[in-house]
Scaffold this motif. Structure first.
Motif, PDB file in Angstrom:
ATOM      1  N   PRO A 137       0.811  -1.229   0.000  1.00  0.00           N
ATOM      2  CA  PRO A 137       0.000   0.000   0.000  1.00  0.00           C
ATOM      3  C   PRO A 137       0.846   1.282   0.000  1.00  0.00           C
ATOM      4  O   PRO A 137       0.551   2.221  -0.741  1.00  0.00           O
ATOM      5  CB  PRO A 137      -0.839  -0.118   1.273  1.00  0.00           C
ATOM      6  N   GLU A 138       1.891   1.325   0.801  1.00  0.00           N
ATOM      7  CA  GLU A 138       2.750   2.508   0.850  1.00  0.00           C
ATOM      8  C   GLU A 138       3.448   2.738  -0.487  1.00  0.00           C
ATOM      9  O   GLU A 138       3.508   3.866  -0.988  1.00  0.00           O
ATOM     10  CB  GLU A 138       3.799   2.354   1.951  1.00  0.00           C
ATOM     11  N   LEU A 139       3.963   1.675  -1.071  1.00  0.00           N
ATOM     12  CA  LEU A 139       4.667   1.799  -2.343  1.00  0.00           C
ATOM     13  C   LEU A 139       3.728   2.224  -3.470  1.00  0.00           C
ATOM     14  O   LEU A 139       4.085   3.052  -4.308  1.00  0.00           O
ATOM     15  CB  LEU A 139       5.376   0.486  -2.687  1.00  0.00           C
ATOM     16  N   LEU A 140       2.518   1.681  -3.468  1.00  0.00           N
ATOM     17  CA  LEU A 140       1.543   2.058  -4.499  1.00  0.00           C
ATOM     18  C   LEU A 140       1.057   3.491  -4.304  1.00  0.00           C
ATOM     19  O   LEU A 140       0.861   4.219  -5.284  1.00  0.00           O
ATOM     20  CB  LEU A 140       0.350   1.100  -4.494  1.00  0.00           C
ATOM     21  N   ARG A 141       0.872   3.894  -3.073  1.00  0.00           N
ATOM     22  CA  ARG A 141       0.428   5.264  -2.809  1.00  0.00           C
ATOM     23  C   ARG A 141       1.482   6.262  -3.268  1.00  0.00           C
ATOM     24  O   ARG A 141       1.174   7.267  -3.920  1.00  0.00           O
ATOM     25  CB  ARG A 141       0.125   5.441  -1.325  1.00  0.00           C
ATOM     26  N   ARG A 142       2.736   5.980  -2.953  1.00  0.00           N
ATOM     27  CA  ARG A 142       3.820   6.871  -3.371  1.00  0.00           C
ATOM     28  C   ARG A 142       3.884   6.948  -4.902  1.00  0.00           C
ATOM     29  O   ARG A 142       4.040   8.024  -5.477  1.00  0.00           O
ATOM     30  CB  ARG A 142       5.145   6.381  -2.799  1.00  0.00           C
ATOM     31  N   TRP A 143       3.757   5.805  -5.565  1.00  0.00           N
ATOM     32  CA  TRP A 143       3.753   5.762  -7.027  1.00  0.00           C
ATOM     33  C   TRP A 143       2.597   6.588  -7.595  1.00  0.00           C
ATOM     34  O   TRP A 143       2.782   7.385  -8.512  1.00  0.00           O
ATOM     35  CB  TRP A 143       3.677   4.306  -7.491  1.00  0.00           C
ATOM     36  N   ALA A 144       1.408   6.384  -7.038  1.00  0.00           N
ATOM     37  CA  ALA A 144       0.222   7.098  -7.530  1.00  0.00           C
ATOM     38  C   ALA A 144       0.389   8.605  -7.363  1.00  0.00           C
ATOM     39  O   ALA A 144       0.046   9.378  -8.270  1.00  0.00           O
ATOM     40  CB  ALA A 144      -1.023   6.611  -6.790  1.00  0.00           C
ATOM     41  N   GLU A 145       0.924   9.027  -6.230  1.00  0.00           N
ATOM     42  CA  GLU A 145       1.093  10.457  -5.976  1.00  0.00           C
ATOM     43  C   GLU A 145       2.183  11.068  -6.851  1.00  0.00           C
ATOM     44  O   GLU A 145       2.007  12.148  -7.413  1.00  0.00           O
ATOM     45  CB  GLU A 145       1.397  10.701  -4.499  1.00  0.00           C
ATOM     46  N   ARG A 146       3.293  10.390  -6.977  1.00  0.00           N
ATOM     47  CA  ARG A 146       4.419  10.948  -7.740  1.00  0.00           C
ATOM     48  C   ARG A 146       4.188  10.897  -9.243  1.00  0.00           C
ATOM     49  O   ARG A 146       4.715  11.736  -9.964  1.00  0.00           O
ATOM     50  CB  ARG A 146       5.714  10.234  -7.370  1.00  0.00           C
TER      51      ARG A 146
END
Length: 184
Positions: A137-146
């Motif tokens: 979840p953290e890795l996907l959230r960072r990807w989605a935001e960036r």
């Protein structure tokens, strides 16, 4: 091993997190947006790495790994020292092989550990309280935001993980709540 945080030596992917990221079809993009350099245990790669051929019959389903390695986003590690092997052997009674190997590598090489397994997180917090423990979840959230991903594209990716890897986070942390909110 890190690109953006000098205190981060890199992050090893456990087998489950590896599969969750691979099925997204955005493996390299996610690694790139994370701010970390990643590693994978060669054993996990040999046992979990090959993806089935796409339905359209194209080849090269493992090009993402080869490309990630060549771009310096992913390193392939092996247990090398007696200490690593002994730690692995001590953990394999509590964890699956790939998880135990990833934990041993993380502990002995000063790496973070990307994992979605609560048991692994608890064990690592006991052994290395300051260890970086990102999850899918953290890795996907960072990807989605960036990457400024469209919500519909993000939703499709999260649904792909749910379908192909049978994974939906159950935690109550901010990243897990974010994930569930993106599926609404």
């Amino acid at each position: 091993m890190n690109r953006s945080n000098p205190e981060d030596n890199g992050v090893i992917l456990d087998p489950f997190c590896f599969v969750h990221l691979r099925v997204t079809e955005h493996f390299e993009e996610i690694l790139l947006c994370s701010g970390h350099r990643f590693a994978i245990d060669g054993y996990v790669l040999r046992h979990e790495g090959p993806l089935p051929a796409p339905e359209d019959g194209t080849s090269g389903v493992n090009r993402d790994i080869e490309s990630a390695v060549s771009r310096g986003l992913l390193a392939i590690l092996e247990l090398e020292s007696d200490a690593e092997a002994l730690t692995y052997l001590g953990m394999v009674s509590e964890l699956e092989d790939g998880e135990a190997r990833a934990c041993a590598l993380a502990l002995h090489r000063g790496l973070g550990l990307a994992t979605d397994e609560a048991k692994v997180r608890r064990l690592m917090r006991l052994r290395a309280p300051k260890m970086l423990l990102p999850g899918t979840p953290e890795l996907l959230r960072r990807w989605a935001e960036r990457s400024r991903l469209q919500r519909s594209d993000l939703r499709a990716t999260l649904e792909r993980i749910r379908e192909a890897a049978s994974y939906v986070p159950i935690g109550d942390d901010a990243d897990s709540r974010w994930w569930r909110s993106m599926l609404r």
